[in-house]
Write an enzyme that holds these catalytic residues in place. Structure first.
Site, PDB file in Angstrom:
ATOM      1  N   ASN A   8       1.102  -1.151  -0.281  1.00  0.00           N
ATOM      2  CA  ASN A   8       0.002  -0.234   0.343  1.00  0.00           C
ATOM      3  C   ASN A   8       0.743   1.561   0.244  1.00  0.00           C
ATOM      4  OD1 ASN A   8      -1.542   1.712   0.741  1.00  0.00           O
ATOM      5  ND2 ASN A   8      -3.146   0.387   1.653  1.00  0.00           N
ATOM      6  N   ARG A  19       5.445  18.180   1.466  1.00  0.00           N
ATOM      7  CA  ARG A  19       6.184  19.699   0.682  1.00  0.00           C
ATOM      8  C   ARG A  19       5.702  19.270  -0.782  1.00  0.00           C
ATOM      9  NH1 ARG A  19       7.109  19.635   5.611  1.00  0.00           N
ATOM     10  NH2 ARG A  19       9.195  20.803   6.866  1.00  0.00           N
ATOM     11  N   HIS A  44      -5.536   3.467  -2.337  1.00  0.00           N
ATOM     12  CA  HIS A  44      -7.119   4.443  -1.924  1.00  0.00           C
ATOM     13  C   HIS A  44      -6.792   5.660  -1.505  1.00  0.00           C
ATOM     14  CE1 HIS A  44     -10.110   4.396   2.294  1.00  0.00           C
ATOM     15  NE2 HIS A  44      -9.555   5.125   0.618  1.00  0.00           N
ATOM     16  N   ARG A  46      -8.180   9.009  -1.735  1.00  0.00           N
ATOM     17  CA  ARG A  46      -9.546  10.007  -1.335  1.00  0.00           C
ATOM     18  C   ARG A  46     -10.060  11.311  -1.829  1.00  0.00           C
ATOM     19  NH1 ARG A  46     -10.535   8.220   3.743  1.00  0.00           N
ATOM     20  NH2 ARG A  46      -9.499   6.027   4.320  1.00  0.00           N
ATOM     21  N   HIS A  51      -3.454  12.071   0.857  1.00  0.00           N
ATOM     22  CA  HIS A  51      -1.872  10.852   0.013  1.00  0.00           C
ATOM     23  C   HIS A  51      -2.063  10.825  -0.826  1.00  0.00           C
ATOM     24  CE1 HIS A  51      -5.325   7.892   1.288  1.00  0.00           C
ATOM     25  NE2 HIS A  51      -5.041   8.342   2.779  1.00  0.00           N
ATOM     26  N   GLU A  76      -8.703   0.792  -3.667  1.00  0.00           N
ATOM     27  CA  GLU A  76      -9.453   0.834  -2.576  1.00  0.00           C
ATOM     28  C   GLU A  76     -10.553   2.200  -2.410  1.00  0.00           C
ATOM     29  OE1 GLU A  76      -7.516   0.793   1.311  1.00  0.00           O
ATOM     30  OE2 GLU A  76      -7.080  -1.539   0.581  1.00  0.00           O
ATOM     31  N   THR A 106      -8.569   6.807   8.196  1.00  0.00           N
ATOM     32  CA  THR A 106      -8.243   5.269   7.739  1.00  0.00           C
ATOM     33  C   THR A 106      -9.943   4.362   8.498  1.00  0.00           C
ATOM     34  OG1 THR A 106      -6.302   3.245   8.227  1.00  0.00           O
ATOM     35  CG2 THR A 106      -7.494   4.329  10.152  1.00  0.00           C
ATOM     36  N   HIS A 200      -4.775  -4.500   7.521  1.00  0.00           N
ATOM     37  CA  HIS A 200      -4.821  -2.621   8.317  1.00  0.00           C
ATOM     38  C   HIS A 200      -3.753  -3.397   9.737  1.00  0.00           C
ATOM     39  CE1 HIS A 200      -6.503   1.298   8.429  1.00  0.00           C
ATOM     40  NE2 HIS A 200      -6.394  -0.110   9.691  1.00  0.00           N
ATOM     41  N   ASP A 201      -3.092  -2.962   9.611  1.00  0.00           N
ATOM     42  CA  ASP A 201      -2.131  -2.724  11.485  1.00  0.00           C
ATOM     43  C   ASP A 201      -0.958  -3.927  11.380  1.00  0.00           C
ATOM     44  OD1 ASP A 201      -2.511  -0.119  11.813  1.00  0.00           O
ATOM     45  OD2 ASP A 201      -4.397  -0.812  13.286  1.00  0.00           O
ATOM     46  N   GLY A 223       0.656  -1.114   4.482  1.00  0.00           N
ATOM     47  CA  GLY A 223       1.412  -0.039   4.784  1.00  0.00           C
ATOM     48  C   GLY A 223       2.204   0.671   5.178  1.00  0.00           C
ATOM     49  N   HIS A 224       1.444   0.836   6.089  1.00  0.00           N
ATOM     50  CA  HIS A 224       2.032   1.719   7.931  1.00  0.00           C
ATOM     51  C   HIS A 224       2.939   1.351   7.904  1.00  0.00           C
ATOM     52  CE1 HIS A 224       1.933   4.653  10.491  1.00  0.00           C
ATOM     53  NE2 HIS A 224       2.312   3.676  11.508  1.00  0.00           N
TER      54      HIS A 224
END
Length: 250
Positions: A8, A19, A44, A46, A51, A76, A106, A200-201, A223-224
């Site tokens: 992700n 920036r 994803h 949005r 992002h 997504e 999220t 997720h996580d 991702g994260h």
């Protein structure tokens, strides 16, 4: 077969957006991830483009088509008209529908399949008519009737929301309980004819137990945690670490 890894890119894009500069490069790091053996890239987009930007989608599609034709693009999003138009334009191999409010930081819950059945019937039908694979975000609660609706509306897969499981990084007993709950949900989904993704996580530390409990796990989208590890290990080595955590011999 070990679960495939889709990287992700949202966190990378969010860092770039701090920036008005072109780095870190979303497509550049996506290329490194695919060269290191990731099976696909996830975004994803949005509505506020906080992002992934809409302008990122074409270059990501071109990267996969031009250099990694066996990889997959996974988009997504909540199925509002703007998102669906982006899907129609960029034709990802997989569309993962999530029930997010646009203001959410999220994704944090799965679909209420009973309540949203009519919406999902229409949207899934529209996406399937394009020849796309459709995955629906689902809570880890083992609810056979709800998952049957996911199948009946035409979904190919569910993506298990693993946020609560990932949140138990300091509570192994609770993590084990949630892994079993997610496993029972996956068992039901497979029995109904749905393939199972997860996301997720998820981390290198918690992936092996989940993959062991769900041997049919098709794909994880990360991702994260992956981006955080990439700051320490580099993107290529991080992808290899996550592939090993999925059960690949890397």
């Amino acid at each position: 077969m070990p679960a495939k890894l889709s990287v992700n890119l949202n966190a990378i894009a969010m860092l770039r957006n701090r920036r008005d500069l072109p780095w870190p490069s979303v497509t550049g790091l996506g290329r490194i991830a695919l060269e290191a053996g990731a099976s696909g890239l996830t975004v994803h987009p949005r509505p506020d483009q906080r992002h992934i930007r809409f302008s990122d989608l074409g270059p990501i599609r071109a990267l996969i088509d031009g250099s990694f034709p066996d990889a997959e693009f996974n988009m997504e999003g909540y199925p509002e008209e703007g998102f669906l138009r982006l899907v129609e334009e960029h034709r990802p191999e997989q569309v993962t529908l999530v029930p997010d409010d646009p203001a959410q930081a999220t994704s944090d819950h799965g679909w209420d399949f009973r309540k949203e059945r009519k919406l999902l019937e229409v949207v899934v039908g529209r996406l399937k008519a394009l020849g796309l694979r459709v995955s629906l975000f689902a809570d880890g609660t083992p609810d056979r009737d709800a998952l049957a609706i996911a199948r009946e509306v035409g979904a190919d897969r569910i993506e298990l929301y693993t946020g609560p499981y990932g949140g138990c990084f300091d509570d192994p007993v609770r993590a084990g309980q949630l892994a079993e709950e997610l496993g029972r949900t996956a068992d039901i989904a497979v029995d109904l004819g749905l393939a199972v993704n997860a996301g997720h996580d998820l981390t290198v530390a918690n992936l092996p137990a989940l993959a062991a409990r769900i041997p049919a796990l098709a794909e994880v989208s990360i991702g994260h945690g992956l981006t955080a590890d990439a700051l320490e290990y580099g993107m290529a080595e991080t992808v290899r670490r996550f592939r090993r955590a999925c059960g690949e011999a890397v």
